[in-house]
Scaffold this active site. Structure first.
Site, mmCIF file in Angstrom:
data_model
loop_
_atom_site.group_PDB
_atom_site.id
_atom_site.type_symbol
_atom_site.label_atom_id
_atom_site.label_comp_id
_atom_site.label_asym_id
_atom_site.label_seq_id
_atom_site.Cartn_x
_atom_site.Cartn_y
_atom_site.Cartn_z
ATOM 1 N N LEU A 130 0.839 -1.202 0.000
ATOM 2 C CA LEU A 130 0.000 0.000 0.000
ATOM 3 C C LEU A 130 0.876 1.255 0.000
ATOM 4 O O LEU A 130 0.716 2.133 -0.828
ATOM 5 C CB LEU A 130 -0.928 -0.031 1.230
ATOM 6 C CG LEU A 130 -1.844 1.169 1.461
ATOM 7 C CD1 LEU A 130 -2.885 1.304 0.357
ATOM 8 C CD2 LEU A 130 -2.581 1.042 2.817
ATOM 9 N N GLU A 132 3.682 4.244 -0.154
ATOM 10 C CA GLU A 132 4.537 4.797 -1.212
ATOM 11 C C GLU A 132 5.405 5.900 -0.599
ATOM 12 O O GLU A 132 5.119 6.365 0.512
ATOM 13 C CB GLU A 132 3.671 5.383 -2.334
ATOM 14 C CG GLU A 132 2.836 4.332 -3.035
ATOM 15 C CD GLU A 132 2.131 4.859 -4.275
ATOM 16 O OE1 GLU A 132 2.315 6.047 -4.612
ATOM 17 O OE2 GLU A 132 1.401 4.058 -4.893
ATOM 18 N N PRO A 133 6.421 6.353 -1.347
ATOM 19 C CA PRO A 133 7.281 7.411 -0.798
ATOM 20 C C PRO A 133 6.472 8.630 -0.337
ATOM 21 O O PRO A 133 6.785 9.245 0.667
ATOM 22 C CB PRO A 133 8.210 7.755 -1.966
ATOM 23 C CG PRO A 133 8.259 6.501 -2.793
ATOM 24 C CD PRO A 133 6.912 5.848 -2.643
ATOM 25 N N ILE A 162 7.725 -2.149 1.982
ATOM 26 C CA ILE A 162 6.915 -3.339 1.740
ATOM 27 C C ILE A 162 7.525 -4.543 2.447
ATOM 28 O O ILE A 162 8.597 -5.044 2.056
ATOM 29 C CB ILE A 162 6.751 -3.603 0.219
ATOM 30 C CG1 ILE A 162 6.218 -2.343 -0.478
ATOM 31 C CG2 ILE A 162 5.820 -4.808 -0.011
ATOM 32 C CD1 ILE A 162 4.947 -1.726 0.123
ATOM 33 N N ARG A 271 18.849 -11.056 40.715
ATOM 34 C CA ARG A 271 19.944 -10.083 40.768
ATOM 35 C C ARG A 271 20.204 -9.635 42.213
ATOM 36 O O ARG A 271 19.319 -9.105 42.880
ATOM 37 C CB ARG A 271 19.574 -8.879 39.894
ATOM 38 C CG ARG A 271 20.490 -7.701 40.001
ATOM 39 C CD ARG A 271 21.779 -7.942 39.265
ATOM 40 N NE ARG A 271 22.566 -6.715 39.203
ATOM 41 C CZ ARG A 271 23.883 -6.700 39.073
ATOM 42 N NH1 ARG A 271 24.557 -7.835 38.978
ATOM 43 N NH2 ARG A 271 24.530 -5.554 39.011
ATOM 44 N N GLN A 282 11.257 -1.688 47.100
ATOM 45 C CA GLN A 282 9.919 -1.189 46.727
ATOM 46 C C GLN A 282 9.927 -0.483 45.369
ATOM 47 O O GLN A 282 8.944 -0.534 44.627
ATOM 48 C CB GLN A 282 9.396 -0.237 47.808
ATOM 49 C CG GLN A 282 8.915 -0.973 49.045
ATOM 50 C CD GLN A 282 8.120 -0.087 49.968
ATOM 51 O OE1 GLN A 282 8.322 1.130 50.010
ATOM 52 N NE2 GLN A 282 7.231 -0.679 50.740
ATOM 53 N N HIS A 347 17.516 -4.051 33.920
ATOM 54 C CA HIS A 347 18.660 -4.913 33.642
ATOM 55 C C HIS A 347 19.990 -4.158 33.740
ATOM 56 O O HIS A 347 21.053 -4.774 33.625
ATOM 57 C CB HIS A 347 18.554 -5.516 32.227
ATOM 58 C CG HIS A 347 17.690 -6.737 32.155
ATOM 59 N ND1 HIS A 347 16.323 -6.704 32.285
ATOM 60 C CD2 HIS A 347 18.012 -8.047 31.975
ATOM 61 C CE1 HIS A 347 15.833 -7.930 32.171
ATOM 62 N NE2 HIS A 347 16.829 -8.766 31.995
ATOM 63 N N GLY A 348 19.955 -2.836 33.921
ATOM 64 C CA GLY A 348 21.194 -2.062 34.002
ATOM 65 C C GLY A 348 21.996 -2.212 32.722
ATOM 66 O O GLY A 348 21.423 -2.317 31.628
ATOM 67 N N GLU A 372 1.332 -0.075 9.820
ATOM 68 C CA GLU A 372 -0.120 -0.336 9.813
ATOM 69 C C GLU A 372 -0.910 0.763 10.527
ATOM 70 O O GLU A 372 -1.864 0.505 11.254
ATOM 71 C CB GLU A 372 -0.420 -1.726 10.390
ATOM 72 C CG GLU A 372 -0.084 -2.816 9.378
ATOM 73 C CD GLU A 372 -0.431 -4.209 9.837
ATOM 74 O OE1 GLU A 372 -1.558 -4.388 10.311
ATOM 75 O OE2 GLU A 372 0.432 -5.090 9.714
HETATM 76 N N1 COS Z 1 -13.713 0.314 6.569
HETATM 77 C C1 COS Z 1 -14.473 0.577 5.476
HETATM 78 N N2 COS Z 1 -14.440 1.767 4.831
HETATM 79 C C2 COS Z 1 -13.594 2.702 5.297
HETATM 80 C C3 COS Z 1 -12.767 2.497 6.409
HETATM 81 C C4 COS Z 1 -12.858 1.242 7.063
HETATM 82 N N3 COS Z 1 -12.108 0.970 8.133
HETATM 83 N N4 COS Z 1 -12.035 3.604 6.650
HETATM 84 C C5 COS Z 1 -12.374 4.492 5.711
HETATM 85 N N5 COS Z 1 -13.324 3.938 4.904
HETATM 86 C C6 COS Z 1 -13.987 4.581 3.774
HETATM 87 C C7 COS Z 1 -14.748 5.806 4.246
HETATM 88 O O1 COS Z 1 -16.047 5.444 4.681
HETATM 89 C C8 COS Z 1 -14.777 6.653 2.995
HETATM 90 O O2 COS Z 1 -15.784 6.152 2.145
HETATM 91 P P1 COS Z 1 -16.619 7.099 1.152
HETATM 92 O O3 COS Z 1 -15.678 7.490 0.041
HETATM 93 O O4 COS Z 1 -17.731 6.216 0.663
HETATM 94 O O5 COS Z 1 -17.082 8.279 1.958
HETATM 95 C C9 COS Z 1 -13.422 6.353 2.344
HETATM 96 O O6 COS Z 1 -13.010 5.073 2.856
HETATM 97 C C10 COS Z 1 -12.375 7.386 2.675
HETATM 98 O O7 COS Z 1 -12.275 7.492 4.083
HETATM 99 P P2 COS Z 1 -11.626 8.761 4.809
HETATM 100 O O8 COS Z 1 -12.221 10.000 4.239
HETATM 101 O O9 COS Z 1 -11.696 8.566 6.284
HETATM 102 O O10 COS Z 1 -10.119 8.638 4.273
HETATM 103 P P3 COS Z 1 -8.858 9.532 4.553
HETATM 104 O O11 COS Z 1 -8.172 9.756 3.247
HETATM 105 O O12 COS Z 1 -9.203 10.698 5.419
HETATM 106 O O13 COS Z 1 -7.862 8.545 5.364
HETATM 107 C C11 COS Z 1 -6.961 7.296 7.228
HETATM 108 C C12 COS Z 1 -8.194 7.880 6.492
HETATM 109 C C13 COS Z 1 -5.944 8.350 7.698
HETATM 110 C C14 COS Z 1 -7.569 6.613 8.405
HETATM 111 C C15 COS Z 1 -6.272 6.279 6.292
HETATM 112 O O14 COS Z 1 -5.599 6.918 5.242
HETATM 113 C C16 COS Z 1 -5.304 5.383 7.027
HETATM 114 O O15 COS Z 1 -5.697 4.416 7.672
HETATM 115 N N6 COS Z 1 -3.999 5.686 6.929
HETATM 116 C C17 COS Z 1 -2.978 4.830 7.475
HETATM 117 C C18 COS Z 1 -2.608 3.852 6.440
HETATM 118 C C19 COS Z 1 -1.791 2.754 6.961
HETATM 119 O O16 COS Z 1 -2.158 2.085 7.905
HETATM 120 N N7 COS Z 1 -0.656 2.572 6.313
HETATM 121 C C20 COS Z 1 0.194 1.497 6.592
HETATM 122 C C21 COS Z 1 0.088 0.518 5.484
HETATM 123 S S1 COS Z 1 0.335 -1.114 5.927
HETATM 124 S S2 COS Z 1 2.069 -1.218 6.716
#
Ligand code: COS
Length: 390
Positions: A130, A132-133, A162, A271, A282, A347-348, A372
């Site tokens: 998911l 990206e830079p 990733i 220890r 304590q 553990h120092g 995540e």
């Molecule tokens: N389940 C189902 N739908 C969801 C949802 C969920 N948990 N979270 C959001 N949605 C839906 C919303 O309902 C909305 O739908 P509509 O377009 O129909 O209105 C859409 O997705 C967009 O949601 P939202 O406006 O809340 O999105 P944002 O762009 O504001 O982003 C966050 C929300 C910040 C919560 C999201 O980008 C996020 O989780 N970021 C972290 C990503 C992450 O964990 N990255 C690590 C990757 S794996 S290592």
């Protein structure tokens, strides 16, 4: 050292979870994987977990899994237990789940047969692509594109951070299919690692080594059948997948914290200091008391999030557990960092010596507060939910 499993008597769990925890703990204790090369070790853990039948919990019964549907409490037990023994074993299990969860949620029968069956046997290594830079916390801002080309798609862009990058057999990858539609213009694709134009050779080295890479996609041609779920419905699919696995990240942090508390307790009892043991002071008792409460608070939020999701699935209800999973992930990872830091301090000098368990835990926990969904993203999710009234 074995984990304290008294919490298994809590009403969150059924006998199937209790048996799983005991079998897994006994099995993991017997494993001897050389973890000096993280990539080789992960391959070995995936194969061993697959052979022993534990990856069956990452896929549903129709594709050879242990239960009819993904069970959040089982995922929590698996990650908590594996993390207690080996962060890499936990990582290997977790990525099989995260990299295949979207297929369980949205795959066609053919996609499920092609990917989930081998994932559940440890014969295919999975990855979730998911980030990206320029799109980490703001996951909707991704720039990788998928453009229709004849009867297939062509992918261009860069994915980074990733997990399993370079050792995965396929990537569950998110790309923009409508660049003007924001989060409603993202689709999910199943991209085989051998696809021409996919380059996963750029490894990222981190403080707690595990397989991690940047993936470059240069005119990667994939078939129409690679689309997972509906076109432009990929963002929700990513969020739904994260909803399941965020509680399991909390469980991994919990496993680390339980191990740190066990290490600290053992150390305090043995220890010698000023004619006593460390445990007689304590100051030590107060510290251990705080650590134990931090662990239990994390555990209860984690088990609640998992139980709520399993209960909703059992009732066939469309209840979202986004906020509860976010609370569990935030509190468990933050508490674990504090518990591990306190264990290291106790553990120092030994605590910072390479090779001491608390030293590696101190490095292992740090990234869990980021990946995540960083703590700040969880706060945002919970805050939005509070404002929306629940
Ligand atoms: N389940 C189902 N739908 C969801 C949802 C969920 N948990 N979270 C959001 N949605 C839906 C919303 O309902 C909305 O739908 P509509 O377009 O129909 O209105 C859409 O997705 C967009 O949601 P939202 O406006 O809340 O999105 P944002 O762009 O504001 O982003 C966050 C929300 C910040 C919560 C999201 O980008 C996020 O989780 N970021 C972290 C990503 C992450 O964990 N990255 C690590 C990757 S794996 S290592």
């Amino acid at each position: 050292m074995t984990p304290d499993q008294r919490h298994l008597s809590l009403p969150f769990f059924d006998d199937v979870h209790r048996d799983l925890a005991r079998d897994l703990s006994a099995w993991t204790e017997q494993q001897h994987v050389d973890e000096s090369d993280d990539r080789a070790a992960c391959r070995q853990w995936v194969a061993a977990l697959g052979e022993a039948g534990f990856l069956r919990w990452a896929v549903p019964a129709a594709q050879g899994g242990a239960l009819s549907a993904l069970d959040s409490r089982a995922l929590v037990i698996l990650r908590e237990t594996l993390a207690f023994y080996s962060p890499l074993a936990d990582f290997a299990f977790a990525m099989q789940g995260l990299g295949s969860g979207a297929i369980t949620l949205a795959g066609t029968d053919e996609q499920k047969a092609r990917y989930l069956v081998p994932v559940g046997r440890g014969k295919k290594i999975a990855a979730f692509a998911l980030s990206e830079p320029e799109a980490g916390s703001d996951a909707g801002a991704l720039a990788t594109t998928a453009v229709r080309d004849g009867d297939g798609w062509v992918l261009n862009g860069t994915k980074t951070w990733i997990s399993n990058g370079g050792i995965a057999d396929y990537y569950c990858l998110f790309a923009k299919t409508d660049t003007a539609a924001g989060t409603r213009g993202i689709s999910c694709f199943l991209v085989d690692a051998a696809t021409p134009g996919l380059d996963a050779s750029e490894h990222i080295h981190v403080m707690a080594p595990h397989p991690l890479a940047t993936i470059k996609l240069n005119h990667c041609r994939i078939p129409a059948t690679a689309l997972l779920g509906e076109e432009n419905a990929g963002f929700k699919l990513a969020m739904q997948t994260l909803d399941i696995f965020r509680a399991s990240v909390a469980a991994a942090a919990l496993g680390f914290a339980r191990r740190a508390l066990a290490e600290a307790t053992q150390h305090a009892k043995s220890r010698k200091m000023f004619g006593h043991t460390l445990a007689d002071f304590q100051l030590t008792q107060a510290k251990l008391g705080q650590m134990a409460a931090d662990v239990d608070a994390a555990a209860l939020l984690t088990y609640r999030a998992a139980w709520l999701r399993d209960d909703a699935v059992r009732r066939g209800a469309a209840t979202r557990v986004t906020s509860e999973a976010a609370m569990a992930k935030m509190v468990a990872t933050e508490n674990a960092q504090r518990v591990i830091d306190a264990a290291l301090q106790m553990h120092g000098g030994l605590g910072v010596r390479v090779g001491t368990k608390v030293e590696s835990l101190y490095r292992d926990i740090r990234s869990l507060r980021i990946y995540e969904g960083a703590t700040e993203v969880q706060q945002l999710i919970i805050g939005k939910s509070v404002l929306a009234g629940g």
